[in-house]
Design a protein around this motif. Structure first.
Motif, mmCIF file in Angstrom:
data_model
loop_
_atom_site.group_PDB
_atom_site.id
_atom_site.type_symbol
_atom_site.label_atom_id
_atom_site.label_comp_id
_atom_site.label_asym_id
_atom_site.label_seq_id
_atom_site.Cartn_x
_atom_site.Cartn_y
_atom_site.Cartn_z
ATOM 1 N N VAL A 16 17.021 -14.717 52.175
ATOM 2 C CA VAL A 16 17.700 -13.692 51.376
ATOM 3 C C VAL A 16 19.205 -13.702 51.601
ATOM 4 O O VAL A 16 19.921 -12.829 51.136
ATOM 5 C CB VAL A 16 17.141 -12.274 51.650
ATOM 6 C CG1 VAL A 16 15.678 -12.206 51.276
ATOM 7 C CG2 VAL A 16 17.366 -11.843 53.075
ATOM 8 N N GLY A 17 19.673 -14.695 52.355
ATOM 9 C CA GLY A 17 21.110 -14.853 52.547
ATOM 10 C C GLY A 17 21.711 -13.891 53.558
ATOM 11 O O GLY A 17 22.882 -13.546 53.467
ATOM 12 N N LEU A 18 20.917 -13.468 54.530
ATOM 13 C CA LEU A 18 21.461 -12.523 55.500
ATOM 14 C C LEU A 18 21.388 -13.058 56.925
ATOM 15 O O LEU A 18 21.370 -12.295 57.885
ATOM 16 C CB LEU A 18 20.698 -11.193 55.444
ATOM 17 C CG LEU A 18 20.982 -10.309 54.238
ATOM 18 C CD1 LEU A 18 20.092 -9.077 54.268
ATOM 19 C CD2 LEU A 18 22.439 -9.875 54.216
ATOM 20 N N LEU A 19 21.336 -14.369 57.076
ATOM 21 C CA LEU A 19 21.281 -14.927 58.423
ATOM 22 C C LEU A 19 22.543 -14.532 59.168
ATOM 23 O O LEU A 19 23.632 -14.580 58.624
ATOM 24 C CB LEU A 19 21.148 -16.450 58.349
ATOM 25 C CG LEU A 19 20.772 -17.140 59.663
ATOM 26 C CD1 LEU A 19 19.423 -16.622 60.138
ATOM 27 C CD2 LEU A 19 20.710 -18.645 59.456
ATOM 28 N N GLU B 7 24.732 -0.203 58.845
ATOM 29 C CA GLU B 7 26.006 -0.918 58.722
ATOM 30 C C GLU B 7 26.023 -1.860 57.534
ATOM 31 O O GLU B 7 27.009 -2.544 57.299
ATOM 32 C CB GLU B 7 26.253 -1.733 60.002
ATOM 33 C CG GLU B 7 26.327 -0.907 61.272
ATOM 34 C CD GLU B 7 26.458 -1.786 62.499
ATOM 35 O OE1 GLU B 7 27.484 -2.473 62.625
ATOM 36 O OE2 GLU B 7 25.524 -1.806 63.326
ATOM 37 N N LEU B 8 24.928 -1.919 56.801
ATOM 38 C CA LEU B 8 24.870 -2.860 55.669
ATOM 39 C C LEU B 8 25.113 -2.138 54.352
ATOM 40 O O LEU B 8 24.911 -0.928 54.247
ATOM 41 C CB LEU B 8 23.477 -3.510 55.610
ATOM 42 C CG LEU B 8 22.992 -4.255 56.846
ATOM 43 C CD1 LEU B 8 21.581 -4.767 56.603
ATOM 44 C CD2 LEU B 8 23.916 -5.398 57.172
ATOM 45 N N SER B 9 25.505 -2.918 53.361
ATOM 46 C CA SER B 9 25.668 -2.350 52.026
ATOM 47 C C SER B 9 24.276 -2.121 51.433
ATOM 48 O O SER B 9 23.277 -2.634 51.941
ATOM 49 C CB SER B 9 26.448 -3.316 51.140
ATOM 50 O OG SER B 9 25.605 -4.418 50.808
ATOM 51 N N VAL B 10 24.241 -1.353 50.373
ATOM 52 C CA VAL B 10 22.952 -1.041 49.750
ATOM 53 C C VAL B 10 22.247 -2.320 49.301
ATOM 54 O O VAL B 10 21.037 -2.484 49.471
ATOM 55 C CB VAL B 10 23.151 -0.087 48.552
ATOM 56 C CG1 VAL B 10 21.826 0.196 47.878
ATOM 57 C CG2 VAL B 10 23.780 1.205 49.014
ATOM 58 N N GLY B 11 23.007 -3.230 48.761
ATOM 59 C CA GLY B 11 22.431 -4.500 48.326
ATOM 60 C C GLY B 11 21.850 -5.277 49.498
ATOM 61 O O GLY B 11 20.771 -5.862 49.400
ATOM 62 N N GLU B 12 22.576 -5.290 50.615
ATOM 63 C CA GLU B 12 22.081 -5.987 51.799
ATOM 64 C C GLU B 12 20.827 -5.316 52.330
ATOM 65 O O GLU B 12 19.883 -5.983 52.750
ATOM 66 C CB GLU B 12 23.180 -6.007 52.876
ATOM 67 C CG GLU B 12 24.328 -6.958 52.527
ATOM 68 C CD GLU B 12 25.480 -6.832 53.521
ATOM 69 O OE1 GLU B 12 25.772 -5.704 53.977
ATOM 70 O OE2 GLU B 12 26.071 -7.867 53.847
ATOM 71 N N THR C 97 15.899 -5.916 42.278
ATOM 72 C CA THR C 97 17.295 -6.311 42.088
ATOM 73 C C THR C 97 18.135 -5.168 41.582
ATOM 74 O O THR C 97 19.255 -5.369 41.115
ATOM 75 C CB THR C 97 17.368 -7.464 41.063
ATOM 76 O OG1 THR C 97 16.764 -7.010 39.834
ATOM 77 C CG2 THR C 97 16.626 -8.678 41.571
ATOM 78 N N GLY C 98 17.611 -3.969 41.663
ATOM 79 C CA GLY C 98 18.314 -2.805 41.135
ATOM 80 C C GLY C 98 19.708 -2.618 41.696
ATOM 81 O O GLY C 98 20.621 -2.222 40.995
ATOM 82 N N ASN C 99 19.878 -2.921 42.982
ATOM 83 C CA ASN C 99 21.185 -2.665 43.601
ATOM 84 C C ASN C 99 22.006 -3.928 43.799
ATOM 85 O O ASN C 99 22.961 -3.935 44.556
ATOM 86 C CB ASN C 99 20.972 -1.993 44.970
ATOM 87 C CG ASN C 99 20.315 -0.643 44.829
ATOM 88 O OD1 ASN C 99 20.814 0.220 44.123
ATOM 89 N ND2 ASN C 99 19.169 -0.465 45.466
ATOM 90 N N LEU C 100 21.620 -4.962 43.145
ATOM 91 C CA LEU C 100 22.308 -6.230 43.384
ATOM 92 C C LEU C 100 23.162 -6.630 42.187
ATOM 93 O O LEU C 100 22.842 -6.315 41.043
ATOM 94 C CB LEU C 100 21.269 -7.330 43.658
ATOM 95 C CG LEU C 100 20.287 -7.042 44.797
ATOM 96 C CD1 LEU C 100 19.282 -8.173 44.927
ATOM 97 C CD2 LEU C 100 21.021 -6.821 46.103
#
Lengths: 230, 305
Positions: free
Chosen positions: A125-128, A137-142, A165-168
């Motif tokens: 998901v691209g969060l490594l 500490e993360l954004s809503v999308g994260e 994908t609502g918040n992306l």
């Protein structure tokens, strides 16, 4: 994999969320559920995940009839369904790693194997690199993506997602859908509820259109997607 | 370590950590449990020590067997021997008429007036003390009947002293102890049950998510059970400490009091068996209280969409 047979769902307050729905989803298929807000998409997903039981009709998931599923067998059932909710339901009191690892802990995976799997899921998901952060500490999308990582980390055979994908932003949304399609390619059954018609058009998968609690259209993947506008 | 083993260790350590993170409220709850457990422990200790103390006063129960005045010395000595043979008898002393007269002359103050007596009117007496473990009313009564059966016996006098009454009071206290233990045990169950209920409420979100990803009921319940066990165990340990401190503080004054009464009695702390029972009770009550509460409240929490 999933079979709805004349399923109706009436809530205690009298609202009829679904009426007489019948459809099938085969193993390894990817299906979009579309329709307006309140049409009943979330209800379908809840019935699939055995979070609710139908008032009438039968829901069979992975060979198991959710109506007759005994309470003590429900946890085992849920371990085979990855669920992504609209509200990510992350636990704020622990780091991202622990949140994503929860399904593995529940399944009894030894701790030394967990590290690899969690990192792999986060990478997808691209969060490594963000394992040690707190979800706050993360954004809503994260946060949304962490929820997706948690749903896929135990490699369940069925994945259901409610507006993942609502918040992306559009690029990220596309990436996430591509990820879901990759899962579907390796045999995971994927059911996604979304109002993002752009995505639906882009992916040309099979689409179930729901309106007012009824299946209004069952569009196959090989036909051009018809988006029902109500 | 097997999966099950590591799950239990994980749950135990998790619970320990959580308790440590809220030291103030944890301490308060542990204190309440400790007080509830310390009370029956102290009561039992009181009973044990009182029994030991009156063991030291065993010479307070005295049976005086007055023989007829015409019983010859040899017969009296024979009776003394056969009395000594009896298992319930601790000590026997034969006071011959001559010896009795000497004591009477020395202690009564009549002195020379006694010389006017031509014959010694005093009978031989057997002073009998039952053994420490035969000082119940029933045992003393059976001894009395035994002596009364002898043809040579004129009168049997049982000195039912305050010790007998004390033993009777102790018997009542032992029953009181049982009642107190049951009530306070129920109290501990209630306290732990309530504490677990609150913890479940606080961790509602976590429980929902855990159930959503397929955590079994046992998995969800386990950390709460360990929390209950830890509360019970810590409460029992603190109760033990409280009782030991009380014993320490009361030790000197009670030893002094005993000396005034001519005894070498020293206050004893709880024996190791009792401590074991206390700790085991703490653990069991903790587990039960948590189980009852968790079973009820966890059932109501299901994941919502």
């Amino acid at each position: 994999m999933i079979a709805f047979d004349r399923v109706s769902k009436r809530y205690p307050n009298g609202r009829e969320a679904l009426s007489n729905c019948t459809f099938e989803v085969h193993t390894g298929e990817m299906v979009f559920l579309t329709g307006r807000s309140g049409a009943g998409k979330s209800t379908v997903l809840k019935l699939i995940a055995c979070l609710e039981r139908p008032t009438r009709g039968t829901v069979v998931v992975g060979g198991k009839n959710t109506t007759t599923l005994k309470a003590r067998h429900v946890p085992a059932f849920r371990r085979h369904v990855g669920v992504v909710f609209q509200d990510h339901k992350l636990l704020a009191d622990r780091p991202v790693f622990d949140n994503v690892a929860l399904p593995l802990v529940v399944a009894g995976l030894p701790f030394k194997d967990m590290d690899k799997r969690v990192r792999a899921a986060l990478d997808q998901v691209g969060l490594l690199g963000k394992e040690r952060l707190s979800p706050m500490e993360l954004s809503v999308g994260e946060q949304q993506r962490v929820g997706i990582a948690r749903a896929v980390v135990s490699k369940p055979p069925l994945l259901i997602a409610d507006e993942p994908t609502g918040n992306l932003d559009p690029d990220l949304a596309l990436d996430i859908m591509k990820l879901f399609r990759r899962f579907s390619d390796v045999g995971v059954t994927v059911v996604v509820a979304t109002h993002d018609l752009h995505i639906v058009r882009e992916f040309a998968q099979r689409e179930l259109v729901i309106e007012n609690g009824a299946i209004h259209g069952n569009v196959g993947g090989d036909l051009p997607s018809v988006i029902a506008v109500r | 370590m097997s999966v099950t083993g590591s799950r239990h260790v994980h749950a135990l350590i998790g619970s320990l950590g959580r308790l440590a993170r809220t030291p103030f409220s944890t301490t308060l709850t542990v204190l309440v449990i400790a007080l509830a457990l310390a009370l029956p422990t102290a009561l039992r200790l009181f009973v044990l020590n009182a029994q030991a103390a009156t063991g030291g006063f065993s010479n307070a129960i005295d049976i005086s067997v007055y023989l007829k005045t015409d019983v010859p010395l040899a017969k009296a000595q024979q009776l003394e021997h056969s009395t000594r043979e009896r298992p319930e008898v601790g000590q026997v002393e034969l006071i011959t008429p001559d010896k009795a007269m000497e004591e009477f002359r020395a202690y009564s103050g009549f002195g020379t007036a006694l010389d006017a007596l031509k014959e010694n009117p005093l009978p031989p007496v057997l002073h009998v003390q039952p053994r420490a473990d035969a000082q119940t009313a029933a045992a003393v009564e059976s001894l009395r009947r035994y002596f009364t059966a002898w043809p040579e016996v004129d009168l049997v006098q049982v000195d039912t002293d305050w010790v007998m009454r004390f033993n009777a009071i102790l018997a009542v206290l032992r029953n009181l102890l049982l009642i107190a233990a049951v009530l306070l045990g129920a109290g501990v169950l209630a306290v732990i049950g309530n504490t677990i209920r609150l913890e479940i409420l606080n961790r509602r979100a976590e429980i929902e998510v855990t159930k959503l990803v397929g955590g079994s009921n046992a998995f969800v319940r386990r950390p709460f059970l360990y929390t209950g066990v830890l509360y019970g165990l810590c409460g029992a340990l603190l109760a033990w400490a409280i009782v030991e401190i009380a014993v320490f503080v009361l030790g000197r004054p009670i030893a002094n009091l005993a000396q005034v009464y001519g005894s070498h009695f020293a206050l004893q702390g709880p024996p190791i068996d009792d401590v074991g029972v206390l700790l085991a009770t703490g653990v069991v009550l903790g587990w039960m209280g948590a189980w009852i509460s968790a079973a009820r409240h966890l059932r109501r929490i299901e994941p919502r969409a």
